[in-house]
Design an enzyme around this catalytic site. Sequence first.
Site, PDB file in Angstrom:
ATOM      1  N   HIS A 317       0.713  -1.031  -0.082  1.00 54.83           N
ATOM      2  CA  HIS A 317       0.001  -0.140  -0.005  1.00 54.83           C
ATOM      3  C   HIS A 317       0.888   1.203  -0.008  1.00 54.83           C
ATOM      4  O   HIS A 317       0.315   2.374  -0.253  1.00 54.83           O
ATOM      5  CB  HIS A 317      -0.871  -0.063   1.285  1.00 54.83           C
ATOM      6  CG  HIS A 317      -1.964  -0.963   0.932  1.00 54.83           C
ATOM      7  ND1 HIS A 317      -1.964  -2.164   1.314  1.00 54.83           N
ATOM      8  CD2 HIS A 317      -3.456  -0.709   0.555  1.00 54.83           C
ATOM      9  CE1 HIS A 317      -3.289  -2.864   1.156  1.00 54.83           C
ATOM     10  NE2 HIS A 317      -4.119  -1.792   0.504  1.00 54.83           N
ATOM     11  N   GLY A 318       2.195   1.198   0.126  1.00 58.85           N
ATOM     12  CA  GLY A 318       2.930   2.475   0.268  1.00 58.85           C
ATOM     13  C   GLY A 318       4.151   2.208   1.183  1.00 58.85           C
ATOM     14  O   GLY A 318       4.528   1.200   1.989  1.00 58.85           O
TER      15      GLY A 318
END
Length: 468
Positions: A317-318
Site C-alpha cells: 500500500h505504500g
Amino acid sequence: MVFSSLVFLYIFLPLCLAAYFIPKSIRVRNVVLLLFSLVFYAWGEPVYILLMVATTAVDFFAGLFIEKYRGTKKARLFLALAVILTLSSLGLFKYYDFFTTAANSLFSVQIPLLGVALPIGISFYTFQALTYVVDVYRDKVPVQTSFYKLLLYVSMFPQLIAGPIVRYSDVCEQIEARTCTVQKAAGGVVRFCIGLLKKTVLANFAGELCEQLFGGDLTTLTVLGAWVGILAYAFQIYFDFSGYSDMAIGLGKIFGFDFPENFRYPYIARSINDFWRRWHITLSTFFRDYVYIPMGGNRKRWAVNMLVVWLQTGLWHGASWNFVLWGLYYFVFLMLEKLWIGERLAKAPAVLGHIYSIVVILIGWVFFYFESLSEIQAFFLAAFGANGFSSVTQRTVIVNYIAVLPVCAVCALPVLPKAREMLLKIRSEKTRRLLISVGQTAFSAGALLVATAALVGSSYNPFLYFRF
C-alpha cells in the site's frame, strides 16, 4: 485520467465506445481497446507507458521460454528471471528511496536518493503481469503467443490504475472470444453509475469532512473531532476504492469482460478475518495463492508465513513506516483470532462481533491515514481526551456535513441486493422486466446528472488509490 472526470465521461469514453462497437471483429475490437488503453495511461504519464510495455515484454518472452523448456531447470530459471525483473521496477520506483532513507539513517551513510515519481497503477499491473508468468509455469493457463493480446490484458484501462487485480486466468478466454449483449452492457452501465456515485458524492463529501477535521493542527483536535474524522475517512476510503472497482467491473461488462468482485460490504464483518474476506478481495487472494501457500500455507511455519504476507500487504500500500505498522496491526489481530478469540467470536451474539470489528477497523485506519508516528500519537492523545471533548469550530464543521455520515452508513450496507431480491420475487416476468428496464434507465441518467453536478460544483476530487 480518472473515471470520475468530465474528460473521461464526456469525451474519452464516448469515443472509445463508438470506435469499439462499430467493428464486429473481435480482433479489431481488441486492437481498439488496446489503443484506447494506452492513450488512457499516457494521458497522465506518457513516459511511464514504456515501463508498462517493457514489464509486459519481459513476462511475454519469459512465458514463451517457460513453455519451450517446460519440465526442465531452464523453465524455472526463466520464471525466476521474470519475477526478479518484473518486481525490480516496482522496487526501484516504489521502495528504493524508502529503504535507502532507512539505511542512511541506520548506518549514518549518504546514499543518494532517486527522487522519481511513482508510476500510476504500477502495483496493480505488476501483480497482474506476475500472475500470467507464474500461472504459465504452473500450467494453469496456456502461453500467450500474441504480444498485443498480453499487453491488452495488462493495460486494459478499466482495471489498469486501481484494480481489481485481474488474473490472466480470469480473462484469457474472454480476450480470444466474448459476447457483448445489450442486457450485459445495461448491467454494466448501472454498475458503473453506482461506482460513480460512490466516488463523486459519498467518498468526496466524506473526504471533505475528514480533511476539515484533520487538515489543521492536531493539538487542537478533540475527542469528537478525532472519532468523527476517522469514521469519515473509513467511509471515504471504502467508497473511493469500492466505487472505482464498481466502475471498473461495470466498464468490463460493457466491453464484454467479467472481472472478479473486489468488495463484499466489508463493514458488516463479524471479525477481522471476515473483514479481509470482504475488503480488497483480489489482493488478499493474490497474497494467499502466490505468497502464503507457496511458502507452506498452514502446513508449516504458518505464523511466519502470515507475518511475511502482512508485512508485504502493508508495504504494497505504500513505502512508509505507517503502512508497515498497519500491516503488523492486522497480523496481530488475525493471530489473536486464529489462536484465541476466533471461536469465542463465532459463538458470541452477532452484534458483539460487529462492534469489535468496527472498532478494530477504525483504529486501523489511523495507521493508514497518518504518515508519521508523531501524527499517530497526536491523534490517539486527542481521541482519548487530551484536548477536550469538543470545540465550537469542530462542532460547526461536523454539523455542516452531518447528513453525509448516515447516508454513507446506509450505503455501506447490502441494501441493493435486498432490493434486487424483492424485484425477483415479482411473479409477472413482464412486469419484472419493465420495472428493471425503467429503473436501470432512470437510475443511470440520474446518477450521471448528479455526478456531473458534483464534479462541476466542487474542486475536491482526490483519488486515494492512485498512490498504490
